[in-house]
Design a protein around this motif. Structure first.
Motif: not given
Length: 443
Positions: A115-120, A122, A181, A184
């Motif tokens: 998983n990577r930063n949720s602001a990036e 998908s 998370s 993030d």
């Protein structure tokens, strides 16, 4: 496009010059924490591993968490112990998979999720990457290959030696480091390089975390994070976070080395300059690949310049003159040139005073030449050639017209031209000085 040739002697001289100039350069400009975090936003991942362990596996924990980071469009790096040895996991049994495919794949009962930063934005395909382990499991590093991934931003590996007592920076997370998370909330932890202690930590390198401690004070969830030099390149991978007596945090890390699992893949990869990450414009710092790449770029940046001046029947120059260059670069690499000029000759001043046998730079009236140079771009029909009529017209219409006025006199002997070439990447090359005779006696 015309086929161009450069003489063997010219190339040999250029190569020798470049080798002489290609000693390792000084350290790159330092990066600030905000820049490091901007890369981490896209290229820093949370890693979760779960599956069915064998009864005799060294670790009894079937669920593990850590971090990974991108070092290429589809290549990530993490700590080997996050993934475990293939011998730790049960073989996956799926009757729906043909036996011949099972023999080839030897699938493990293990799932890897990233998983990577949720602001990036998908991205898909972040599950069960191909694991590229190191030859020896005592080396705590492994590569993760995701063939369908195409990241535009990633970290740059460095083979530069870690400097004892030097300042370094780890990308880690605050909050619950074991949670997906956590990416993030990345932080930059300042570290001090301590050194190797083989009797205690084997091949791991010890760093000391400096105050204030910004990362989550948890031993788990940080392993696999990158440790950066001041220029933003990765020198090591976090293998363990340890709280010492007295409250000091020790970071043990695996240095980047040539036997590192993904290094051979990166070393062999040809750099595509049109898509390479802005922060990763060299393949590997302090590596043979970097040196070869630097030499190649330096040689390609050297051009052999020539000047063509066509003549009228009386030997005077025609309006248009042409600058052209030869280079061993596969593609035209000069974006534009800045041209400075001087008219040199004999200037007979008002009042009849004559400077006999003394060539001087002839001044150009300010109203005729407000700029001391002008910029040329390649011609439409030949991207190695630059054309201008400004110089000849200025000499004929201004300088010679001035000589013809009553009380003046003189002539132009030659024109000196200084050109400053600029590559397409905006880099300015060394100047070149050319000249041509104003008048040549017809043969």
């Amino acid at each position: 496009m015309k086929t161009r040739f450069v003489s063997f002697n010219s190339i040999a001289v250029l190569v020798l010059l470049v080798i002489a100039w290609s000693a390792p350069s000084a350290h790159s400009e330092p990066r600030d924490p905000a820049w490091m975090l901007s890369i981490a936003k896209s290229a820093y991942f949370h890693l979760a591993v779960r599956g069915k362990l064998k009864a005799d596996a060294p670790s009894a924990d079937p669920q593990r968490t850590g971090k990974a980071f991108a070092v290429g469009p589809n290549m990530l790096v993490t700590s080997q112990h996050n993934l475990g040895s293939p011998d730790d996991w049960e073989k996956k049994k799926d009757p729906s998979i043909p036996v011949e495919i099972t023999r080839a794949l030897q699938p493990l009962d293990r799932e890897i999720v990233l998983n990577r930063n949720s602001a990036e934005p998908s991205i898909s395909g972040l599950t069960n990457p191909t694991v590229l382990p190191t030859p020896a499991y005592t080396i705590d590093a492994a590569g993760l290959l995701l063939p369908n991934l195409n990241l535009k931003t990633y970290f740059q590996l460095s083979f530069c030696p870690i400097q004892t007592d030097g300042s370094y920076y780890a990308i880690m997370t605050s909050g619950d480091s074991k949670s997906a998370s956590s990416v993030d909330n990345p932080v930059v932890a300042k570290l001090k390089a301590v050194g190797y202690k083989p009797e205690e930590f084997g091949g791991l390198y010890e760093f000391s975390a400096e105050e204030p401690i910004l990362f989550a004070k948890d031993r788990n969830g940080h392993d696999g994070s990158p440790i950066l030099a001041g220029d933003g390149s990765v020198v090591a991978i976090v293998s363990a976070v340890n709280l010492e007596t007295g409250g000091r945090y020790r970071i043990l890390a695996t240095p980047v080395q040539p036997f590192f699992s993904v290094a051979s893949s990166i070393l062999s990869r040809t750099i595509d300059e049109s898509s390479v990450s802005e922060n990763a414009n060299e393949p590997l710092k302090c590596s043979l690949s970097e040196a070869v790449d630097r030499i190649e770029k330096e040689v390609a940046a050297h051009a052999v310049w020539s000047l063509k001046v066509s003549r009228e029947e009386n030997g005077a120059p025609k309006d248009e003159i042409y600058f052209s260059y030869e280079s061993i670069s596969d593609k035209p690499n000069i974006d534009h040139i800045d041209v400075y000029f001087n008219f040199v000759g004999e200037n007979r001043l008002e009042g009849g005073v004559r400077n006999r046998n003394e060539l001087v730079t002839i001044p150009v009236p300010a109203d005729a030449n407000s700029k001391k140079y002008f910029t040329l771009t390649p011609t439409v029909d030949d991207d190695h050639r630059f054309a201008t009529s400004k110089i000849v017209r200025l000499g004929r219409e201004v300088i010679e017209s001035q000589f013809a006025q009553e009380g003046f006199g003189g002539y132009i002997e030659y024109v000196e031209l200084t050109i400053y070439p600029f590559l397409k990447n905006k880099r300015q090359l060394n100047k070149r000085v050319l000249q041509f005779n104003w008048t040549e006696v017809p043969k």
